[in-house]
Design a protein around this motif. Structure first.
Motif, mmCIF file in Angstrom:
data_model
loop_
_atom_site.group_PDB
_atom_site.id
_atom_site.type_symbol
_atom_site.label_atom_id
_atom_site.label_comp_id
_atom_site.label_asym_id
_atom_site.label_seq_id
_atom_site.Cartn_x
_atom_site.Cartn_y
_atom_site.Cartn_z
ATOM 1 N N VAL A 119 0.854 -1.198 0.000
ATOM 2 C CA VAL A 119 0.000 0.000 0.000
ATOM 3 C C VAL A 119 0.885 1.242 0.000
ATOM 4 O O VAL A 119 2.007 1.223 0.531
ATOM 5 C CB VAL A 119 -0.946 0.071 1.224
ATOM 6 N N SER B 267 -1.521 -5.276 5.352
ATOM 7 C CA SER B 267 -0.490 -4.905 4.373
ATOM 8 C C SER B 267 0.861 -5.480 4.779
ATOM 9 O O SER B 267 1.138 -5.687 5.965
ATOM 10 C CB SER B 267 -0.394 -3.371 4.271
ATOM 11 N N ALA C 284 -7.841 1.856 -4.435
ATOM 12 C CA ALA C 284 -8.486 1.243 -3.262
ATOM 13 C C ALA C 284 -9.878 1.799 -2.998
ATOM 14 O O ALA C 284 -10.561 1.362 -2.070
ATOM 15 C CB ALA C 284 -7.608 1.439 -2.036
ATOM 16 N N THR D 255 -8.960 -3.180 1.544
ATOM 17 C CA THR D 255 -7.642 -3.817 1.701
ATOM 18 C C THR D 255 -7.789 -5.232 2.269
ATOM 19 O O THR D 255 -7.105 -6.158 1.810
ATOM 20 C CB THR D 255 -6.751 -2.958 2.625
#
Ligand SMILES: CNC(=N)NC(=O)NC
Length: 315
Positions: free
Chosen positions: A6, A26, A253, A306
């Motif tokens: 990210v 992440s 995103a 995410t």
């Protein structure tokens, strides 16, 4: 292991970095951006991390000196096993360019000594203008990043291969840890800014921006238009300086995180990710998201965007 990368640093009202260090979603965090490049050897770059710094600069420079939360939080991200990279360029740095290889090599030295492993013999925690030409500043104090990301979106590819090769020379001096080089080309091949560097210098990760450019985007794949070109990008990598570069699918995103028409929902993108993950097990590295805060705020059926991407990679 498939990774979620990210970008962090340009989010609207973004929380401090630690918020993302504490999430398991992440694996790689690109902190953006060093958005002004040196104009010649000896010139300092400039930085912007939106709301994360206190507005002070190293005297006589555009380099932020008060990014307290970032330097406090980087260690917790690294302790959580995340790879933290510092990203140069970005979408708003329309004036960014390097005049020549010498400036690229200077830029590499500057980034290594200022943001890489702290060495009190060559950089100063309390840098003042009297130290210009002698010592480097430490914008994140003693915190160091795990490498550098090249989000070069404008003005051609002069100097980046030389810059990356110089960074690799610095990386080779470290006995402490591995350092990385990544890049974020646009999806058309050859990428106007990074194709030369990809051919001549060693990348570990390439996260292709399969958005904001019609004809090769993830939205094209979903809509049955254009030609999503992940396969062709595998070909570019196989002919590059590092045929083992990991290739990521870059996605927006949230709807607002990209130009109109390029956002795809988790359900829409799942078949795409599964297809290419299975088709290219050697090269597929995971998914990159632009960007962390947008993904965090984009909650669908109780999970962030995410998290949905992480589920797709692991389910
Ligand atoms: C407008 N430029 C961008 N959105 N840039 C990126 O997504 N870089 C990874």
């Amino acid at each position: 292991k498939n990774n979620v990368a990210v970008y962090y640093g340009q989010g609207d009202n973004q929380p401090r970095l630690k918020h993302f260090c504490e999430q398991t979603t992440s694996d790689i965090i690109n902190i953006g951006f060093i958005n002004q490049f040196p104009k010649h050897v000896g010139d300092f770059p400039g930085s912007n991390f939106a709301n994360q710094c206190d507005g002070t600069f190293f005297p006589g420079t555009e380099l932020l000196s008060g990014c307290h939360q970032i330097w406090q939080d980087i260690p917790s991200c690294k302790a959580a096993g995340k790879t933290v990279l510092l990203s140069i360029g970005g979408g708003s740095a329309t004036t960014q360019s390097l005049p020549d290889d010498a400036t690229g090599e200077w830029f590499a030295d500057f980034l290594w000594y200022s943001f890489g492993p702290y060495n009190s013999a060559i950089s100063s925690l309390g840098w003042t203008e009297t130290m210009l030409g002698q010592l480097y500043p430490r914008p994140f104090l003693t915190s160091s990043v795990d490498g550098f990301d090249f989000d070069i979106e404008y003005n051609g590819g002069v100097g980046y291969a030389a810059m990356i090769n110089r960074l690799r020379e610095h990386y080779a001096t470290s006995t402490e840890q591995t350092y990385y080089i990544s890049g974020a080309p646009q999806c058309p091949i050859p990428d106007a800014q990074l194709s030369d560097a990809i051919a001549k210098s060693y990348f570990d990760f390439l996260w292709v921006q399969f958005y904001n450019t019609p004809g090769c985007s993830a939205a094209d794949y979903v809509n049955g238009t254009g030609k999503f070109n992940f396969d062709e990008w595998v070909g570019v990598i196989e002919k590059s300086a590092n045929p083992n570069t990991k290739l990521f699918i870059g996605l927006p995103a949230s709807k607002a995180a990209a130009n109109a028409g390029f956002y795809v929902t988790p359900d829409e993108v799942k078949p795409l990710v599964k297809t290419y993950m299975d088709k290219h097990p050697k090269h597929f590295g995971g998914v990159m998201l632009w960007e962390a805060t947008a993904g965090d705020n984009n909650v669908i059926d109780g999970e962030t965007y995410t998290e949905h991407i992480k589920d797709i990679l692991y389910d």
